[in-house]
Design a protein around this motif. Structure first.
Motif, PDB file in Angstrom:
ATOM      1  N   SER A   7       0.853  -1.178   0.000  1.00 21.23           N
ATOM      2  CA  SER A   7       0.000   0.000   0.000  1.00 21.23           C
ATOM      3  C   SER A   7       0.896   1.236   0.000  1.00 21.23           C
ATOM      4  O   SER A   7       2.101   1.139   0.255  1.00 21.23           O
ATOM      5  CB  SER A   7      -0.929   0.010   1.214  1.00 21.23           C
ATOM      6  N   GLY A   8       0.292   2.384  -0.287  1.00 20.11           N
ATOM      7  CA  GLY A   8       1.028   3.631  -0.195  1.00 20.11           C
ATOM      8  C   GLY A   8       1.445   4.250  -1.513  1.00 20.11           C
ATOM      9  O   GLY A   8       2.017   5.344  -1.533  1.00 20.11           O
ATOM     10  N   GLY A   9       1.167   3.571  -2.616  1.00 12.55           N
ATOM     11  CA  GLY A   9       1.532   4.131  -3.906  1.00 12.55           C
ATOM     12  C   GLY A   9       0.666   5.337  -4.244  1.00 12.55           C
ATOM     13  O   GLY A   9      -0.316   5.635  -3.576  1.00 12.55           O
ATOM     14  N   GLY A  10       1.049   6.034  -5.305  1.00 12.06           N
ATOM     15  CA  GLY A  10       0.269   7.183  -5.724  1.00 12.06           C
ATOM     16  C   GLY A  10       1.022   8.048  -6.703  1.00 12.06           C
ATOM     17  O   GLY A  10       2.043   7.632  -7.262  1.00 12.06           O
ATOM     18  N   GLN A 112       1.172   1.022  -7.621  1.00  7.75           N
ATOM     19  CA  GLN A 112       1.667   1.927  -8.654  1.00  7.75           C
ATOM     20  C   GLN A 112       2.242   3.196  -8.032  1.00  7.75           C
ATOM     21  O   GLN A 112       1.619   3.827  -7.167  1.00  7.75           O
ATOM     22  CB  GLN A 112       0.535   2.315  -9.615  1.00  7.75           C
ATOM     23  N   VAL A 113       3.421   3.565  -8.488  1.00  5.50           N
ATOM     24  CA  VAL A 113       4.048   4.839  -8.124  1.00  5.50           C
ATOM     25  C   VAL A 113       4.283   5.617  -9.411  1.00  5.50           C
ATOM     26  O   VAL A 113       4.926   5.113 -10.338  1.00  5.50           O
ATOM     27  CB  VAL A 113       5.381   4.626  -7.381  1.00  5.50           C
ATOM     28  N   THR A 114       3.742   6.818  -9.467  1.00 10.98           N
ATOM     29  CA  THR A 114       3.910   7.662 -10.640  1.00 10.98           C
ATOM     30  C   THR A 114       4.527   8.990 -10.213  1.00 10.98           C
ATOM     31  O   THR A 114       3.995   9.659  -9.318  1.00 10.98           O
ATOM     32  CB  THR A 114       2.576   7.916 -11.344  1.00 10.98           C
ATOM     33  N   VAL A 115       5.634   9.340 -10.842  1.00 11.86           N
ATOM     34  CA  VAL A 115       6.338  10.583 -10.517  1.00 11.86           C
ATOM     35  C   VAL A 115       6.250  11.498 -11.728  1.00 11.86           C
ATOM     36  O   VAL A 115       6.741  11.162 -12.811  1.00 11.86           O
ATOM     37  CB  VAL A 115       7.801  10.329 -10.144  1.00 11.86           C
ATOM     38  N   SER A 116       5.624  12.642 -11.554  1.00 13.94           N
ATOM     39  CA  SER A 116       5.460  13.583 -12.652  1.00 13.94           C
ATOM     40  C   SER A 116       6.612  14.592 -12.656  1.00 13.94           C
ATOM     41  O   SER A 116       7.143  14.958 -11.610  1.00 13.94           O
ATOM     42  CB  SER A 116       4.131  14.315 -12.530  1.00 13.94           C
TER      43      SER A 116
END
Length: 117
Positions: A7-10, A112-116
């Motif tokens: 948990s904790g992705g974003g 999922q981890v997404t870095v913009s």
């Protein structure tokens, strides 16, 4: 058997931080090593880091930015990710290696981890 739930992705901007958690259940007493892997779109899954006892090991790409810790009382593995970069975007998987196994033999479903940029 061991069950792992991440948990904790974003979504986070470059330079930001995220903390991933992995809750282990089942025969957790049999876990010798726990680790994190990631897989970006179109790429193979890669090692991020692991913890065995008090010893942590990291991939060069995340060293000095990511920190792995384990709360044995709560059967939880943590991944603190700082100074995130767009190239850190991936699905992150928690994994465990139990006694007698030569390699990781239990995997979570991924977060999922997404870095913009």
């Amino acid at each position: 058997q061991v069950q792992l739930v991440e948990s904790g992705g974003g979504l986070v901007q470059a330079g930001g931080s995220l903390r991933l958690s992995c809750a282990a259940s089942g025969r957790t007493f049999s876990i010798l090593v726990m680790g994190w892997f990631r897989q970006a779109p179109g790429k193979e899954r890669e090692f991020v880091g692991q913890i065995s006892g008090a010893t942590t090991t990291y991939a060069d790409s995340v060293k000095d930015r990511f920190t792995i810790s384990r709360d044995n009382a709560k059967d939880t593995l943590l991944l603190q990710m700082n100074n995130l970069k767009p190239e850190d975007t991936a699905v992150y998987y928690c994994a465990a290696r139990t006694g007698g196994a030569a390699q990781y033999n239990h995997w979570g479903q991924g977060t999922q981890v997404t870095v913009s940029s």
